[in-house]
Every structure is written in structure tokens, then in C-alpha cells.
Design a protein around this motif. Structure first.
Motif, mmCIF file in Angstrom:
data_model
loop_
_atom_site.group_PDB
_atom_site.id
_atom_site.type_symbol
_atom_site.label_atom_id
_atom_site.label_comp_id
_atom_site.label_asym_id
_atom_site.label_seq_id
_atom_site.Cartn_x
_atom_site.Cartn_y
_atom_site.Cartn_z
ATOM 1 N N ILE A 126 0.843 -1.204 0.000
ATOM 2 C CA ILE A 126 0.000 0.000 0.000
ATOM 3 C C ILE A 126 0.873 1.246 0.000
ATOM 4 C CG2 ILE A 126 -1.700 1.334 1.303
ATOM 5 C CD1 ILE A 126 -2.907 -1.224 2.295
ATOM 6 N N GLY A 127 1.957 1.218 0.776
ATOM 7 C CA GLY A 127 2.874 2.354 0.804
ATOM 8 C C GLY A 127 3.538 2.598 -0.538
ATOM 9 N N ALA A 128 3.933 1.518 -1.226
ATOM 10 C CA ALA A 128 4.579 1.659 -2.535
ATOM 11 C C ALA A 128 3.618 2.232 -3.570
ATOM 12 C CB ALA A 128 5.109 0.298 -3.000
ATOM 13 N N ILE A 129 2.378 1.714 -3.578
ATOM 14 C CA ILE A 129 1.376 2.251 -4.506
ATOM 15 C C ILE A 129 1.099 3.714 -4.191
ATOM 16 C CG2 ILE A 129 -1.073 2.110 -5.157
ATOM 17 C CD1 ILE A 129 -0.864 -0.918 -4.847
ATOM 18 N N ILE A 136 2.702 10.833 -9.312
ATOM 19 C CA ILE A 136 1.996 11.102 -10.569
ATOM 20 C C ILE A 136 0.888 12.135 -10.357
ATOM 21 C CG2 ILE A 136 0.586 10.086 -12.395
ATOM 22 C CD1 ILE A 136 3.527 9.285 -12.476
ATOM 23 N N ALA A 137 0.151 12.016 -9.234
ATOM 24 C CA ALA A 137 -0.904 12.994 -8.929
ATOM 25 C C ALA A 137 -0.308 14.385 -8.771
ATOM 26 C CB ALA A 137 -1.642 12.579 -7.660
ATOM 27 N N TYR A 138 0.838 14.468 -8.097
ATOM 28 C CA TYR A 138 1.523 15.758 -7.951
ATOM 29 C C TYR A 138 1.876 16.336 -9.324
ATOM 30 C CZ TYR A 138 5.447 18.956 -7.364
ATOM 31 O OH TYR A 138 6.285 20.035 -7.449
ATOM 32 N N GLY A 139 2.412 15.486 -10.197
ATOM 33 C CA GLY A 139 2.790 15.948 -11.526
ATOM 34 C C GLY A 139 1.599 16.415 -12.341
ATOM 35 N N LYS A 140 0.474 15.703 -12.242
ATOM 36 C CA LYS A 140 -0.738 16.105 -12.975
ATOM 37 C C LYS A 140 -1.309 17.409 -12.438
ATOM 38 C CE LYS A 140 -2.431 11.615 -14.681
ATOM 39 N NZ LYS A 140 -2.863 12.000 -16.017
ATOM 40 N N GLY A 154 -5.553 -2.844 -23.128
ATOM 41 C CA GLY A 154 -5.100 -3.842 -22.158
ATOM 42 C C GLY A 154 -4.658 -3.255 -20.835
ATOM 43 N N GLN A 155 -5.037 -2.016 -20.573
ATOM 44 C CA GLN A 155 -4.590 -1.331 -19.358
ATOM 45 C C GLN A 155 -5.067 -2.053 -18.093
ATOM 46 O OE1 GLN A 155 -5.796 2.836 -19.221
ATOM 47 N NE2 GLN A 155 -3.696 3.350 -18.778
ATOM 48 N N HIS A 156 -6.351 -2.381 -18.048
ATOM 49 C CA HIS A 156 -6.889 -3.039 -16.858
ATOM 50 C C HIS A 156 -6.353 -4.458 -16.715
ATOM 51 C CE1 HIS A 156 -9.524 0.241 -15.930
ATOM 52 N NE2 HIS A 156 -10.112 0.199 -17.114
ATOM 53 N N GLY A 193 1.340 1.585 -8.911
ATOM 54 C CA GLY A 193 0.893 2.913 -8.500
ATOM 55 C C GLY A 193 0.849 3.887 -9.668
ATOM 56 N N VAL A 194 1.798 3.739 -10.602
ATOM 57 C CA VAL A 194 1.826 4.606 -11.786
ATOM 58 C C VAL A 194 0.687 4.255 -12.738
ATOM 59 C CG1 VAL A 194 3.178 5.296 -13.806
ATOM 60 C CG2 VAL A 194 4.312 4.932 -11.608
ATOM 61 N N THR A 195 0.525 2.969 -13.041
ATOM 62 C CA THR A 195 -0.474 2.559 -14.027
ATOM 63 C C THR A 195 -1.908 2.765 -13.527
ATOM 64 O OG1 THR A 195 -0.355 0.261 -13.232
ATOM 65 C CG2 THR A 195 1.078 0.878 -15.075
ATOM 66 N N LEU A 196 -2.102 2.835 -12.206
ATOM 67 C CA LEU A 196 -3.437 3.077 -11.678
ATOM 68 C C LEU A 196 -3.857 4.531 -11.827
ATOM 69 C CD1 LEU A 196 -3.506 0.992 -8.355
ATOM 70 C CD2 LEU A 196 -4.875 0.586 -10.393
ATOM 71 N N ILE A 197 -2.902 5.455 -11.822
ATOM 72 C CA ILE A 197 -3.231 6.886 -11.798
ATOM 73 C C ILE A 197 -3.180 7.533 -13.178
ATOM 74 C CG2 ILE A 197 -2.569 9.127 -10.815
ATOM 75 C CD1 ILE A 197 -3.847 7.177 -8.865
#
Length: 352
Positions: A126-129, A136-140, A154-156, A193-197
Motif C-alpha cells: 500500500i505504501g509503494a502504490i 503522478i498525482a503531484y505531476g498532474k 489492455g490497461q486493466h 501505482g503509476v499505471t493506476l493513476i
């Protein structure tokens, strides 16, 4: 000393709960903030009482550096930049959970029970995600990575495969105590964590920030079990549960499923539904006086602020407009959508 520390941890935990209660209303938010700061001060001071001196010196140095950086950011950050600052702080909580878990795994003098292994696994992934998703959220939010949703075929399925692999390597660690399997599990969680956001657009970031807030709390609670620290467990559970409840409220307000947020792809649906008309729009410009003149004959005016108010920093013009209407005897009220602004509660803070 053990009894004293237990009582002090309990006092700080009660203060954290009172802090959440205070933060539930703008009228008591300052008091709630004060309770939280006092509770954290007691918790940190109690931890100093029970630790070894060599470790104490390292932590004092880290606290001094963190306090200096935090004070600088608090003085220089603009209110409209608060969302990306919150996202960045969530990333640090997640990174801390990962580093503590890795340190516990490689500590030669620690024997972990099966329950502790599960707690380490949960806290670490959970910490890594949380860490990479928050980056990524900060960057967006700050515009450094672009605010558009990134989607591919095929993302999901990729997310599902990585999640299963992560659980698989966690199982290998559980049964074999393999350090390599644990590190591979953490690495997969960092990528996940990256691919989810990335599929979520910038306008939908308030829900993401709230969800990451919840993730960071659960990560802290998981590590609290590992460190046998009750106040960390309680504080993490409070943050995790309150963030999850807020995320659910926000999703209901947006007519979206909480599951779609957890799976990280609900922004793609919005993009597909609203991408038909991207041409220039007609608009009329005017001052606060012009708008007040048009609405002067109304008995009651309800202002519904949105995302545009936050990014254009128009709250001062809105205040001027409201004051002009008040002078003319008009009843002015605000209807604030739970997801208005760029983060949970952002619009309330701007208007206050």
C-alpha cells in the motif's frame, strides 16, 4: 516507563480523534488543527522517551531537516498550489511505510510471526502504490506531467496481472522468508501505482487525492502493527477510514462507482463521453459591478463555484460581487459541490 508511554500514546490518540471531529466543521477547524498538533507532539516526545540514544540522534537530525523544509514550503506555497503539496506529502508517507517495512525485513535481530509478515506485506505494497501514485498525482496537478488521461489497450488487464504477481511474490515471501521476493513485490507495487493513476484526468484529481490520503493512512496503520506502536495504528486507521468515507461521498456526488476509482480508470469514461465538442465557445466578459447590476433585482442569489474559480483565482472578484449584492439587500448563499476545486475541501478554503 512502559506504562507511562502507553498512557501518553492513548492521550495522543484521543487528541487525533478530537482533531478529526474539529476538522469536520469550518467553525471548529482551527481548534481541530491545534488538537492534532498537540497529539503529534506528545506522540513524538513519547517515542523519544523509549528509544535508544544513537537512534535518537539520527531522528533529531531528520526532524530538523524536515521541519526546515516544511516551514519553507508553508511560507511560500500559494493556496491554489495546495493540492499538489498535499499529494507530495502523501507520497512521503507511502515512502516511509516502504522503507520501514524493508528495514524490518532486513533487520537480522527480528523474527516475524505469520501475522507480522502479512502486516509487512500490506503496509509495504500500500505504501509503494501510495508513493508512486502520489508522485503522478503531484505531476498532474502541478502541470509537470500534463493533466490529460493516458489510456492504452489492455490497461486493466495489465493492472490485474501486476496485482496478482504482487500477491504471488508476497506469498513466496510469507512461506520462504525470501528478501528478494519481498523486494520484487515492492517493485511491482511501485509500477502499479503509476499505471493506476495515469488513466485519470486532472479534473478528476480531487477524488484521487482523497483516495491517496486513505491509502497513506492504511499504510501507516500496517506499519504501526509491525512496530507495535498503538498510536500509529490508531492515527493511520483514522486517516484511512476518513479518507475512504470522503472518497465514497465524492464518488456519490459525481455519480461514479468507488470501485472504478480503486481500479484507476474512471477518468477514461469521462473523456470518452465529453470529447465531442472541443471548438471555441462564445462568452461575455464583465466586471463584478456588471454582474451585480444584472442581479440586483433578485431576492436571493445562489452561487455555485466550480473548478474554473480555483484555477483562475477568481475568489476575490467573487467576494467583491457578493459584497455588492449584500449592499443592495440581496441574500447571497453558496452551494458547493463536494468535488468542486482541485482537492477535497479546496473550494471551501478558497472562499473562506
Amino acid at each position: 516507563m512502559q506504562n507511562i508511554s502507553a498512557v501518553l500514546y492513548l492521550v495522543s490518540a484521543v487528541l487525533f480523534i478530537l482533531s478529526l471531529k474539529g476538522l469536520s466543521s469550518p467553525a471548529s477547524s482551527r481548534q481541530g488543527n491545534t488538537y492534532g498538533m498537540i497529539g503529534m507532539l506528545i506522540a513524538v516526545a513519547t517515542t523519544f522517551m523509549v528509544m535508544e540514544k544513537p537512534v535518537l540522534l539520527l531522528i533529531v537530525g531528520a526532524i530538523a531537516a524536515g521541519a526546515a523544509i516544511g516551514a519553507f514550503k508553508a511560507k511560500t506555497v500559494e493556496m491554489t498550489s495546495m493540492p499538489e503539496l498535499v499529494a507530495a506529502m502523501h507520497s512521503l508517507v507511502g515512502l516511509s511505510a516502504v522503507l520501514i517495512a524493508v528495514a524490518a525485513i532486513f533487520h537480522s535481530g527480528m523474527e516475524h510471526t505469520p501475522v507480522q509478515k502479512v502486516e509487512l506485506f500490506i503496509g509495504a505494497f500500500i505504501g509503494a502504490i501510495t508513493f508512486t501514485a502520489s508522485v503522478i498525482a503531484y505531476g498532474k496537478l502541478s502541470g509537470k506531467f500534463g493533466a490529460k488521461a493516458v489510456n492504452f489497450n489492455g490497461q486493466h488487464l495489465l493492472n490485474l496481472v501486476m496485482a496478482l504477481a504482487m500477491v504471488g511474490f508476497g506469498g513466496v515471501y510469507f512461506f520462504t522468508d525470501s528478501h528478494a521476493a519481498f523486494l520484487i513485490m515492492v517493485a511491482i507495487a511501485l509500477v502499479l501505482g503509476v499505471t493506476l493513476i495515469i488513466p485519470i484526468g486532472g479534473a478528476d484529481m480531487p477524488v484521487v487525492v482523497s483516495m491517496l490520503n486513505s491509502y497513506s493512512g492504511w499504510a501507516a496503520a500496517g506499519i504501526g502493527f509491525t512496530l507495535n506502536n498503538p498510536v500509529l495504528i490508531i492515527a493511520g486507521a483514522c486517516v484511512g477510514s476518513s479518507g475512504a468515507i470522503l472518497s465514497y461521498i465524492m464518488c456519490k456526488a459525481m455519480n461514479r462507482s468507488i470501485l472504478s476509482v480503486l481500479l484507476g480508470g474512471f477518468g477514461a469514461e469521462v473523456a470518452a463521453g465529453g470529447g465531442g465538442d472541443s471548438g471555441p465557445k462564445n462568452y461575455k466578459s464583465g466586471s463584478a459591478e456588471d454582474a451585480a447590476f444584472l442581479m440586483a433585482n433578485a431576492d436571493s442569489v445562489v452561487i455555485v463555484p466550480g473548478y474554473g474559480l480555483a484555477v483562475s483565482r477568481a475568489q476575490h472578484a467573487l467576494q467583491e460581487f457578493a459584497e455588492l449584492l449584500h449592499e443592495k439587500g440581496v441574500n447571497v448563499r453558496y452551494a458547493i459541490h463536494p468535488v468542486a476545486g482541485r482537492m477535497p475541501g479546496h473550494m471551501n478554503v478558497l472562499l473562506a
